[in-house]
Structures are given as structure tokens and as C-alpha cells.
Design a protein around this motif. Sequence first.
Motif, PDB file in Angstrom:
ATOM      1  N   MET A   1      10.247   0.961 -16.289  1.00 37.66           N
ATOM      2  CA  MET A   1       9.894   1.285 -14.888  1.00 37.66           C
ATOM      3  C   MET A   1      10.711   2.482 -14.421  1.00 37.66           C
ATOM      4  N   LYS A   2      11.988   2.468 -14.748  1.00 39.93           N
ATOM      5  CA  LYS A   2      12.863   3.595 -14.386  1.00 39.93           C
ATOM      6  C   LYS A   2      12.396   4.875 -15.091  1.00 39.93           C
ATOM      7  N   ALA A   3      12.075   4.767 -16.366  1.00 40.21           N
ATOM      8  CA  ALA A   3      11.601   5.943 -17.114  1.00 40.21           C
ATOM      9  C   ALA A   3      10.308   6.481 -16.515  1.00 40.21           C
ATOM     10  N   ASP A   4       9.506   5.596 -15.926  1.00 41.05           N
ATOM     11  CA  ASP A   4       8.248   6.016 -15.288  1.00 41.05           C
ATOM     12  C   ASP A   4       8.485   6.611 -13.896  1.00 41.05           C
ATOM     13  N   GLY A   5       9.732   6.610 -13.446  1.00 40.73           N
ATOM     14  CA  GLY A   5      10.054   7.261 -12.173  1.00 40.73           C
ATOM     15  C   GLY A   5      10.261   6.349 -10.986  1.00 40.73           C
TER      16      GLY A   5
ATOM     17  N   GLU B   1       4.101  -7.192 -15.571  1.00 32.38           N
ATOM     18  CA  GLU B   1       3.123  -6.159 -15.943  1.00 32.38           C
ATOM     19  C   GLU B   1       2.119  -5.941 -14.811  1.00 32.38           C
ATOM     20  N   ARG B   2       1.676  -7.035 -14.204  1.00 37.00           N
ATOM     21  CA  ARG B   2       0.693  -6.923 -13.115  1.00 37.00           C
ATOM     22  C   ARG B   2       1.279  -6.150 -11.933  1.00 37.00           C
ATOM     23  N   LEU B   3       2.556  -6.368 -11.731  1.00 36.52           N
ATOM     24  CA  LEU B   3       3.257  -5.731 -10.611  1.00 36.52           C
ATOM     25  C   LEU B   3       3.275  -4.210 -10.720  1.00 36.52           C
ATOM     26  N   THR B   4       3.317  -3.723 -11.951  1.00 40.09           N
ATOM     27  CA  THR B   4       3.504  -2.279 -12.132  1.00 40.09           C
ATOM     28  C   THR B   4       2.201  -1.540 -12.447  1.00 40.09           C
ATOM     29  N   LEU B   5       1.075  -2.260 -12.409  1.00 39.89           N
ATOM     30  CA  LEU B   5      -0.204  -1.631 -12.766  1.00 39.89           C
ATOM     31  C   LEU B   5      -0.584  -0.497 -11.811  1.00 39.89           C
ATOM     32  N   ASN B   6      -0.166  -0.609 -10.553  1.00 42.99           N
ATOM     33  CA  ASN B   6      -0.585   0.381  -9.554  1.00 42.99           C
ATOM     34  C   ASN B   6       0.449   1.495  -9.359  1.00 42.99           C
ATOM     35  N   ASP B   7       1.286   1.705 -10.375  1.00 38.88           N
ATOM     36  CA  ASP B   7       2.319   2.754 -10.317  1.00 38.88           C
ATOM     37  C   ASP B   7       3.175   2.682  -9.053  1.00 38.88           C
ATOM     38  N   PRO B   8       3.827   1.555  -8.789  1.00 41.04           N
ATOM     39  CA  PRO B   8       4.655   1.464  -7.577  1.00 41.04           C
ATOM     40  C   PRO B   8       5.816   2.449  -7.629  1.00 41.04           C
ATOM     41  N   ARG B   9       6.284   2.843  -6.452  1.00 42.97           N
ATOM     42  CA  ARG B   9       7.428   3.764  -6.386  1.00 42.97           C
ATOM     43  C   ARG B   9       8.736   2.988  -6.283  1.00 42.97           C
ATOM     44  N   LEU B  10       8.637   1.797  -5.717  1.00 41.62           N
ATOM     45  CA  LEU B  10       9.827   0.942  -5.606  1.00 41.62           C
ATOM     46  C   LEU B  10       9.446  -0.452  -6.092  1.00 41.62           C
TER      47      LEU B  10
ATOM     48  N   ALA C   1       0.824  -1.211   0.000  1.00 45.94           N
ATOM     49  CA  ALA C   1       0.000   0.000   0.000  1.00 45.94           C
ATOM     50  C   ALA C   1       0.862   1.268   0.000  1.00 45.94           C
ATOM     51  N   HIS C   2       2.093   1.165   0.484  1.00 48.59           N
ATOM     52  CA  HIS C   2       3.032   2.293   0.445  1.00 48.59           C
ATOM     53  C   HIS C   2       3.662   2.455  -0.950  1.00 48.59           C
ATOM     54  N   GLY C   3       3.430   1.502  -1.839  1.00 52.34           N
ATOM     55  CA  GLY C   3       3.984   1.622  -3.192  1.00 52.34           C
ATOM     56  C   GLY C   3       5.222   0.777  -3.425  1.00 52.34           C
ATOM     57  N   ILE C   4       5.374  -0.289  -2.624  1.00 50.27           N
ATOM     58  CA  ILE C   4       6.501  -1.201  -2.836  1.00 50.27           C
ATOM     59  C   ILE C   4       5.974  -2.483  -3.477  1.00 50.27           C
ATOM     60  N   ALA C   5       6.432  -2.770  -4.679  1.00 48.06           N
ATOM     61  CA  ALA C   5       5.979  -3.967  -5.410  1.00 48.06           C
ATOM     62  C   ALA C   5       7.104  -4.989  -5.421  1.00 48.06           C
ATOM     63  N   TYR C   6       6.738  -6.259  -5.237  1.00 48.36           N
ATOM     64  CA  TYR C   6       7.753  -7.305  -5.060  1.00 48.36           C
ATOM     65  C   TYR C   6       7.451  -8.497  -5.953  1.00 48.36           C
ATOM     66  N   LEU C   7       8.380  -8.816  -6.815  1.00 46.72           N
ATOM     67  CA  LEU C   7       8.273 -10.029  -7.632  1.00 46.72           C
ATOM     68  C   LEU C   7       9.139 -11.106  -6.987  1.00 46.72           C
ATOM     69  N   MET C   8       8.458 -12.111  -6.405  1.00 41.46           N
ATOM     70  CA  MET C   8       9.202 -13.194  -5.750  1.00 41.46           C
ATOM     71  C   MET C   8       9.721 -14.163  -6.791  1.00 41.46           C
ATOM     72  N   GLU C   9      10.634 -15.005  -6.362  1.00 40.18           N
ATOM     73  CA  GLU C   9      11.065 -16.111  -7.219  1.00 40.18           C
ATOM     74  C   GLU C   9       9.861 -17.026  -7.444  1.00 40.18           C
ATOM     75  N   GLY C  10       9.767 -17.639  -8.611  1.00 38.84           N
ATOM     76  CA  GLY C  10       8.654 -18.561  -8.874  1.00 38.84           C
ATOM     77  C   GLY C  10       7.474 -17.839  -9.483  1.00 38.84           C
ATOM     78  N   HIS C  11       6.394 -18.609  -9.713  1.00 40.76           N
ATOM     79  CA  HIS C  11       5.263 -18.033 -10.444  1.00 40.76           C
ATOM     80  C   HIS C  11       4.060 -17.773  -9.548  1.00 40.76           C
ATOM     81  N   SER C  12       3.321 -16.734  -9.867  1.00 39.54           N
ATOM     82  CA  SER C  12       2.172 -16.385  -9.030  1.00 39.54           C
ATOM     83  C   SER C  12       0.980 -15.896  -9.855  1.00 39.54           C
ATOM     84  N   VAL C  13       0.853 -16.422 -11.102  1.00 42.82           N
ATOM     85  CA  VAL C  13      -0.323 -16.022 -11.881  1.00 42.82           C
ATOM     86  C   VAL C  13      -1.511 -16.905 -11.469  1.00 42.82           C
TER      87      VAL C  13
END
Length: 236
Positions: A183-187, A149-158, A77-89
Motif C-alpha cells: 500500500m505504501k509502495a502504491d503511494g 484486498e477489498r479495501l484497497t481495490l479503489n486506490d485509496p489515498r489513506l 468517497a474522498h479516498g479514505i479506506a477503513y478496516l474495522m475490528e472484526g469481520h465484514s465479508v
Amino acid sequence: MLLQVRELKVGYASGADVLRGVDLSVGASSVTGLIGANGAGKSTLLKTICGFLRRRGGAIAFDAADIGKLQPSQLAAHGIAYLMEGHSVFPGLTVEENLILGTWAFRKERARAKQAVERAFELSSVLRAKRKVKAGLLSGGQQRILEMERLTLNDPRLVILDEPSLGLSPKLVHEVFERIAQMKADGAGVLVVDQSARHVCAASDHLYVLRLGEICIEGPAASFSDRIDELVRNFI
Ligand code: ATP
């Protein structure tokens, strides 16, 4: 700095410290790479930053506020998005439905959620071609692109990525690192761990090498680009 980790110490159960005083920073609009041998403690560091493990000592600050005691959901909720090892679709849902589920932060703003999903399809030709296909039928690499793509849908900051290119074909590895550049270009600030030291170095602004739970080398990634093989030989 967006993220500041200072003197971080972490261990499992009653075992010795796996991280033995790690210092690391990630800035906004930049990519920070972290490489190291198997077992060096890379995933442990990412899991601790993202609230899945508790520190034994040291500090973790996001936007200068202590986040060391927050739960993973609070960090998201603070804007930290995390892609873990393995799949989560969600394998039984289509690519589009998986993306719609990822827009939880915009659930009260339907137009914005729809826009975010459409942007994901604009950015990824791989997903565009599979829009109505069940995610479980995608290849492992395609699923990884969907997760990113799913990870970045909510405009994460980190954005924190653990082995995003693991097991992917060269074409999809290229797409993963292109997406990181976007992602970097998006800030966003991006912290990426990956087995491919060469790709990480090329994509990063700053590079850290973790060895036996300690940062043994760090510096601007450009300063390592012509000696990355030597770095891998000696430290990884
Ligand atoms: P890899 O590239 O193999 O994923 P890594 O650098 O990410 O390696 P970690 O997975 O963080 O390394 O593991 C660091 C150390 O912590 C290893 O010695 C590992 O055996 C240990 N470790 C990891 N997870 C646990 C756990 N759940 N319980 C006990 N020890 C663990």
C-alpha cells in the motif's frame, strides 16, 4: 501531510474524554504505527477520523481540508479506506464476488474494476487459491486478507487499519504486513493499530504510543526498533 489530527478530544455519551488532546499526522507513501494498552483509545481515535464518532474538540484535516463533520460514506468517497475490528465479508458470496462488490468506485468503468480485481488475485496467493470459494468458508485469517484486498481495490489515498493481524497465523501476519508495505509502495498513507508492537514498529516509518488518551511518545520508528520490548514494558 495527508492527515493531520490536532488537539483531538472525544468521549462517549456524558462520560469523560477518552481522547484528551491527541496530535497525530500521516504522510502519503508512508506507514504510521499506533500502539497502546487495551483501553488507551486507539479504536476511538480511528473511529473518529473515519466519521463514526464526533469530536468534542480539536481538528481533523485531510489534504488540509476539515473533514471533522463528514459522514463515513463521504470520507470513503474522498479516498479514505477503513478496516474495522472484526469481520465484514459477505459469507454467501465467493471471494471473487466479494472483490467485485468492493470496486464500487469504478462501477462505471468495468474494465478498470476487472483490472483491480485481477491485481488483487496477483498480489495474494491465498485468495488466488480460493477464487470461487464462498467467503464464509475461509478461515478467519483468510477472511482478513480478503477484507484488506477489498479495501484497497479503489486506490485509496489513506488506509486506516484497526488490528489487521488479530488472531492470524504467523504466515498470514506476514502476508498482512507485506500488503501494508505494498500500500505504501502504491503511494497510500497507512495508519495501523495492532497488538503486535514489534510488527508495527518494523512496518512503520513513524510510531506513536497512546496512553490514557494522550500521545506519550512519538518518533521515527527506526529509533525504537532496538528498545521495543522496553517500550511495551513501560507504556503498554
Ligand atoms: P483495545 O485495544 O482494547 O481495543 P483501544 O485502545 O482501542 O483498546 P478503545 O476501544 O478506543 O481503546 O476504548 C477507549 C475507552 O473508551 C475505554 O475505556 C472503553 O471502555 C471506552 N469505550 C469504548 N467504546 C465505548 C462505548 N461505545 N461507550 C462507552 N465507552 C466506550
